[in-house]
Structures are given as C-alpha cells and as structure tokens.
Scaffold this motif. Structure first.
Motif, mmCIF file in Angstrom:
data_model
loop_
_atom_site.group_PDB
_atom_site.id
_atom_site.type_symbol
_atom_site.label_atom_id
_atom_site.label_comp_id
_atom_site.label_asym_id
_atom_site.label_seq_id
_atom_site.Cartn_x
_atom_site.Cartn_y
_atom_site.Cartn_z
ATOM 1 N N ASN A 82 11.114 -0.470 -57.822
ATOM 2 C CA ASN A 82 12.496 -0.671 -58.224
ATOM 3 C C ASN A 82 13.395 -0.321 -57.033
ATOM 4 N N ALA A 83 14.698 -0.351 -57.239
ATOM 5 C CA ALA A 83 15.628 -0.097 -56.136
ATOM 6 C C ALA A 83 15.558 1.325 -55.608
ATOM 7 N N HIS A 84 14.957 2.240 -56.359
ATOM 8 C CA HIS A 84 14.824 3.630 -55.937
ATOM 9 C C HIS A 84 13.455 3.920 -55.332
ATOM 10 N N GLY A 85 12.616 2.888 -55.214
ATOM 11 C CA GLY A 85 11.308 3.040 -54.596
ATOM 12 C C GLY A 85 10.184 3.436 -55.537
ATOM 13 N N ALA A 86 10.462 3.591 -56.823
ATOM 14 C CA ALA A 86 9.413 3.942 -57.790
ATOM 15 C C ALA A 86 8.522 2.727 -58.039
ATOM 16 N N VAL A 87 7.222 2.956 -58.007
ATOM 17 C CA VAL A 87 6.247 1.869 -58.170
ATOM 18 C C VAL A 87 5.969 1.628 -59.658
ATOM 19 N N ASN A 89 13.353 -9.352 -59.859
ATOM 20 C CA ASN A 89 14.259 -10.117 -59.008
ATOM 21 C C ASN A 89 13.466 -10.591 -57.802
ATOM 22 N N ALA A 90 13.249 -11.907 -57.725
ATOM 23 C CA ALA A 90 12.485 -12.478 -56.618
ATOM 24 C C ALA A 90 13.357 -13.249 -55.634
ATOM 25 N N MET A 101 21.121 -3.902 -57.649
ATOM 26 C CA MET A 101 20.386 -4.047 -58.908
ATOM 27 C C MET A 101 20.647 -2.921 -59.911
ATOM 28 N N PRO A 102 20.683 -1.642 -59.515
ATOM 29 C CA PRO A 102 20.937 -0.590 -60.509
ATOM 30 C C PRO A 102 22.293 -0.735 -61.208
ATOM 31 N N GLY A 103 23.309 -1.131 -60.463
ATOM 32 C CA GLY A 103 24.632 -1.326 -61.064
ATOM 33 C C GLY A 103 24.634 -2.474 -62.066
ATOM 34 N N PHE A 104 23.955 -3.557 -61.725
ATOM 35 C CA PHE A 104 23.853 -4.696 -62.636
ATOM 36 C C PHE A 104 23.114 -4.281 -63.907
ATOM 37 N N ILE A 108 11.758 -5.348 -57.703
ATOM 38 C CA ILE A 108 12.009 -6.189 -56.529
ATOM 39 C C ILE A 108 10.713 -6.865 -56.090
ATOM 40 N N ASP A 109 10.742 -8.180 -56.060
ATOM 41 C CA ASP A 109 9.617 -8.975 -55.545
ATOM 42 C C ASP A 109 10.007 -9.442 -54.148
#
Length: 181
Positions: A21-26, A75-76, A90-93, A105-106
């Motif tokens: 995700n946008a925070h780097g969590a897998v 999101n690709a 992305m987090p704000g959306f 994130i792809d």
C-alpha cells in the motif's frame, strides 16, 4: 478511452500477488481471502467512472465483508504519466470515500496484466476456492443517480457466498482504460 470489460471466464483461478500500500505494508491475496471469497477491484484516483462509484463501492464492500468476502483494490495506472494516481494521493482518496479495505499499488502493472484488467473500475469476484465467478459492473447506474440502483456486484457476490457460483447473466463494467506504461 471508454472500455467495457470482457465476459466472465468462469472458474479461472485468481492470480496470486504480493503488493504494497502507500505506506509500504505488504498485502498478499491470500491474506484477504474471506471464508466465502474475495473481490479484487482495479481502480484509480482520477477516473471519473471510479469517482462516480467510489462511495457505493465502499458501502458495498462493507456488506461483502459481512458475507465473508474479502475486498482489495489495486491501482495499476502509470502514475508517472498520471500524477493524480500517485501512491501519495491514494490514502486521501481512500479516506474521502470511506474505504475500509486495502488499496494497493501495482507499480510494474504485472498484477493487472495477470488478471487481464482493462479499465477502471474492473471487478473480479472469486469464490472460496479462488475461482472467478463475477466480472461485471458495480451496479446499473452508470454515471447517474444511485437512488434506485440495482447493486449487481453485491447481489452476484451474495450468490457466490451462498452457492459458490456467480450468475450467468453479467453486465460488463465500463470505465477508462488502464494507463499502461
């Protein structure tokens, strides 16, 4: 460019993935497989079709979770060419629309290619065995008023949760093309 999704390839296996995700969590697909299946949604931040359905997607995702169906959004889009789709946006959306599911994130677009995603939004509904059972639209409203909508994806995934099989009659999702590199 406006595109429609292909018809459902019933029984096709869910391609496995590991995305951040946008925070780097897998997140792996298997982490979000519910007891009755999983919905994988290809979306982005800037597409007017996604923006039009985002709140309804969030509400339907909550209902899907009560049915034992996990939900993941991916999101690709090429965010170098489309900065509104960049990971930092992305987090704000997601927060604006009330997403309570991972928005991933792809970056190399390999997952979108493995799924055969063509547009945003593009929905893939899998049963508990990871077999494709729904490839259609969210609902019948298109870009219009959702007051009297028929929640086609929710209804189809309810059927998948109950029977393991999706409806034979499915209407394609419609949206903007994925922005390929």
């Amino acid at each position: 460019m406006l595109l429609d999704t292909p018809i459902c390839d019933f029984g096709a296996p869910a391609p496995q993935f590991s995305l951040v995700n946008a925070h780097g969590a897998v997140h792996n697909l298997s982490d979000h497989m519910g007891e009755n299946g999983v919905l994988v949604a290809f979306i982005c931040n800037h597409c007017p079709y996604v923006i039009a359905i985002a709140d309804r997607l969030a509400a339907d995702a909550k209902a899907l979770k009560t049915l034992g169906i996990g939900v993941i959004a991916i999101n690709a889009n090429d965010y170098a060419a489309y900065p509104a789709d960049a990971p930092d946006k992305m987090p704000g959306f997601a927060a604006k629309h009330g997403f309570d599911f991972p928005y991933l994130i792809d970056a190399d677009q390999s997952v979108a290619r493995a799924y055969g995603a063509v547009c945003t939004p593009d929905f893939f509904g899998f049963n508990r065995d990871g077999q494709l059972q729904y490839r259609g639209r969210l609902d019948d409203t298109r870009m219009g008023d959702a007051k009297d909508r028929v929640p086609e994806l929710l209804n189809a995934m309810r059927q998948v949760a109950e029977t393991g099989h999706g409806p034979q009659d499915q209407r394609p999702s419609m949206g903007c093309s994925i922005k390929w590199r």
